[in-house]
Motif scaffolding. Structure first.
Motif, PDB file in Angstrom:
ATOM      1  N   ILE A  94       0.922  -1.118   0.118  1.00 51.07           N
ATOM      2  CA  ILE A  94       0.035   0.031   0.109  1.00 51.07           C
ATOM      3  C   ILE A  94       0.912   1.133   0.066  1.00 51.07           C
ATOM      4  CG2 ILE A  94      -1.659   1.317   1.577  1.00 51.07           C
ATOM      5  CD1 ILE A  94      -2.633  -1.336   2.423  1.00 51.07           C
TER       6      ILE A  94
ATOM      7  N   ASP B  33      -2.762   6.152  -1.395  1.00 54.33           N
ATOM      8  CA  ASP B  33      -4.038   5.110  -1.334  1.00 54.33           C
ATOM      9  C   ASP B  33      -5.050   5.299  -0.213  1.00 54.33           C
ATOM     10  OD1 ASP B  33      -3.045   3.448  -3.580  1.00 54.33           O
ATOM     11  OD2 ASP B  33      -1.808   2.181  -2.323  1.00 54.33           O
TER      12      ASP B  33
ATOM     13  N   ARG C 257      -6.776  -2.229   0.269  1.00 48.76           N
ATOM     14  CA  ARG C 257      -6.088  -1.359  -0.673  1.00 48.76           C
ATOM     15  C   ARG C 257      -7.201  -0.600  -1.582  1.00 48.76           C
ATOM     16  NH1 ARG C 257      -3.709  -0.862  -5.273  1.00 48.76           N
ATOM     17  NH2 ARG C 257      -2.527   1.091  -5.992  1.00 48.76           N
TER      18      ARG C 257
END
Lengths: 165, 165, 165, 165
Positions: free
Chosen positions: C93, C97, C121
Motif C-alpha cells: 500500500i 492510497d 487497498r
C-alpha cells in the motif's frame, strides 16, 4: 523532502525575524540529549521526515523537565500547553545517524516559556535544524493561564541564553 | 500538551509577525482534505500531540501536488525540500475527531512556495491550529535552487490568497 | 520492505497456524472503517511501512469500541491491555492510497478478546494485509484479569465470525 | 493498553505455538541495540503504544544489516520484504525509559529470514515484549523470491540461536 545542504544558500527570506536563518554551533545551547534516529523516521526521500524533528523537540523538552522533577503528567494542577512550534531545516539527517538535541530557553514569561532547540547530526559542529517550542502554563481545571511554578522557573534559568547579537 | 481552548487569550506575544495570532475561518482556505485522527495520534494528555499536526500538513500539501500530477518522487529532476515549518495551536483535537485540513498558498517565489494550512476540528468554523510549510525547489543532482516548473506554478495559482488586511 | 505482491507465492511456511496464509475477501469481515494513508506512512521503500499497519489496527478496534460507548479511557475500572499483535503482509500500500480496515472477532474469552483485521487497498477485493490484536481486560487498580463487561460482550458479539473451514 | 505486568499470568492461551508465552532473559539474544523512548511513544494510557514496539524491531534489524554492510536501500538487485511481524507484550514501558532491543535469528531459509527480538526495559533482566520479524528476499525487478546473498547469510549466522528446549 530532505536533500538539503549547507552549501545552497536560500536567499529568499520568508519574513520571520525570530527564526535564525543560519545554522548555529553547539556552544549556543545549554543542555544536550543524545537521540537516535529510527528506520521509520526516514521518508520516501530517504531522509528524516520534517515531521519527526518535532518529536525530537518534544522529547528533549519533556525529558529535561521530567529529569528536573518539574513535570507531573498525571497530577500537577498547572500544565504546559504547546501553543507554537517552528523548525528551520538546513541539511538532511538520515537513519542510522545519531542526533544531538541542544536545548536553551530564549524567554521566561509570566506564564510561558520559549524553548529553542538545535538538532546536530553525528559530530557535525553546525545545526542541521533549529526550532522553537512555546509552552503556556494553564490551570488544568479552568484552562486559564497560570504563573510558572517557582521550581519550574528555577529549573529553566540555567538554560536561559540571551539572543545573539 | 493539548488542553488548549479558544477562550483563554494568550496575551503574551512571542514576537512572530508571520504567524496569525487568532484562528481563521474556513473561507480563508482554497483546498480542503478530510483527514482522520488515529488512536496513536493522542499522546499522554489524551489529545492529538503537537508533532502530529505536521503530518497533516505534509499530507495535505503532498496530496494536493500528487493529485495535480506535479509531484514525481522517483524521477523529477527538480525536487521540493522542506526548509521551514511552523504551527500555532489554538484548541485541542482528539481521536476520534475528524479533521479538515485547509490549504492555501501565501507566496510563490522564483524557487520557493509558502503554504499555509488551517486544521479544523469536526464541523467547527474556526481553526484549531494554523501553520506554514515552505518548500524550496532544488536540482536533484546539484542541490542548487531551481525555478518552479510552469506546471507546478499553474497548479499553485488557484491556491494563492492575498494576506488578510 | 514493501514491494510485495500477490503473485509471488511465499512457499516457505513460518510455522504459525493462526495466521492465515492467503488473503481473504471483504465478506469475511463484519465492520469496516475507511482509513487514509499519510505521506509519512511511506518509508524509504516508498510504501506504507510495516509498523504503520498496526496503527490502522489500533484505530479500527478502539474506534469501534468508542463508537459503541464501551471504551472509557479515563475512568473505567477495567481496562483492555494489548497482549499480542500480529500482521501478515501480502501486497503493498502507498500514500495516497485509501485503505478499508475490516474488523471481526475470532474469540471472546472470559477476560480476553481476539480481534482479526483485514487491510484492503482502494477497491481491491483481497486483503493487502491481515492481522490479529488481542486484548486482555484487567482491573485498573490491581492489574488482575477481570471478566469482560456485559455491554462490551454485547458490542462484540455482532463481530464474531467462526473460523473459515 | 499498557498497564501490563509480569505478575498477572494470562492463562488463556491464544493458540499460537510460535510466540513464546513467557518473558525470556537477555542471554537468549545475540546482538543488542540501546534504544530510547520518545515522548510521543506514550499513548493515552501513558505507556509506550503497542504499535511503537514494531518501530524498535525495524530499527534493530535494519540497523544490524546496515552496520554489517549487507543492506543497500537504493541499489541492491535483491531486497527484503517484510512478510510477517508479531509481538507479545508482557509488561509496560514508558518514556523516558531506556530500552535494549535484543536480536537473534531463529531460521535462515533459502530466501527468508526469521528474526526474533526481545525488548528489555532499563536494566530489567526479563523481556517486556518479544516479537518476530520475517523477511523474504525478492528480486527487485521481478518480485520473485531470490536466494539470500552469501554475504547476508554470513552476517546472519552469528545471530542464529536454536530454539530453547
Amino acid at each position: 523532502m530532505p536533500i538539503r545542504n549547507h552549501h545552497h544558500p536560500v536567499q529568499e527570506s520568508h519574513g520571520n525575524p525570530m527564526s535564525r536563518q543560519t545554522p548555529e554551533s553547539r556552544e549556543r545551547y545549554r543542555h544536550f540529549l543524545a537521540l537516535q534516529t529510527r528506520w521509520i523516521d526516514n521518508d520516501a526521500y530517504r531522509h528524516v521526515n520534517n515531521v519527526v524533528y518535532y518529536s525530537y523537540f518534544d522529547t528533549v523538552v519533556n525529558g529535561y523537565l521530567l529529569g528536573r522533577g518539574v513535570l507531573d503528567i498525571e497530577k500537577s494542577p498547572v500544565i504546559g500547553l504547546v501553543v507554537e512550534t517552528q523548525c528551520r531545516y538546513f541539511s538532511p539527517i538520515a537513519f542510522p545517524d545519531a542526533v544531538h538535541a541542544g536545548l536553551r530557553v530564549a524567554r521566561i514569561g509570566t506564564s510561558s516559556v520559549v524553548y529553542e532547540i538545535g538538532i546536530f547530526r553525528n559530530e557535525e559542529p553546525l545545526a542541521a535544524a533549529q526550532g522553537r517550542f512555546v509552552h503556556v502554563y494553564v490551570d488544568r481545571a479552568s484552562g486559564r493561564p497560570a504563573p510558572l511554578a517557582p521550581e519550574l522557573r528555577a529549573a529553566l534559568e540555567p538554560l536561559l541564553v540571551s539572543p545573539s547579537p
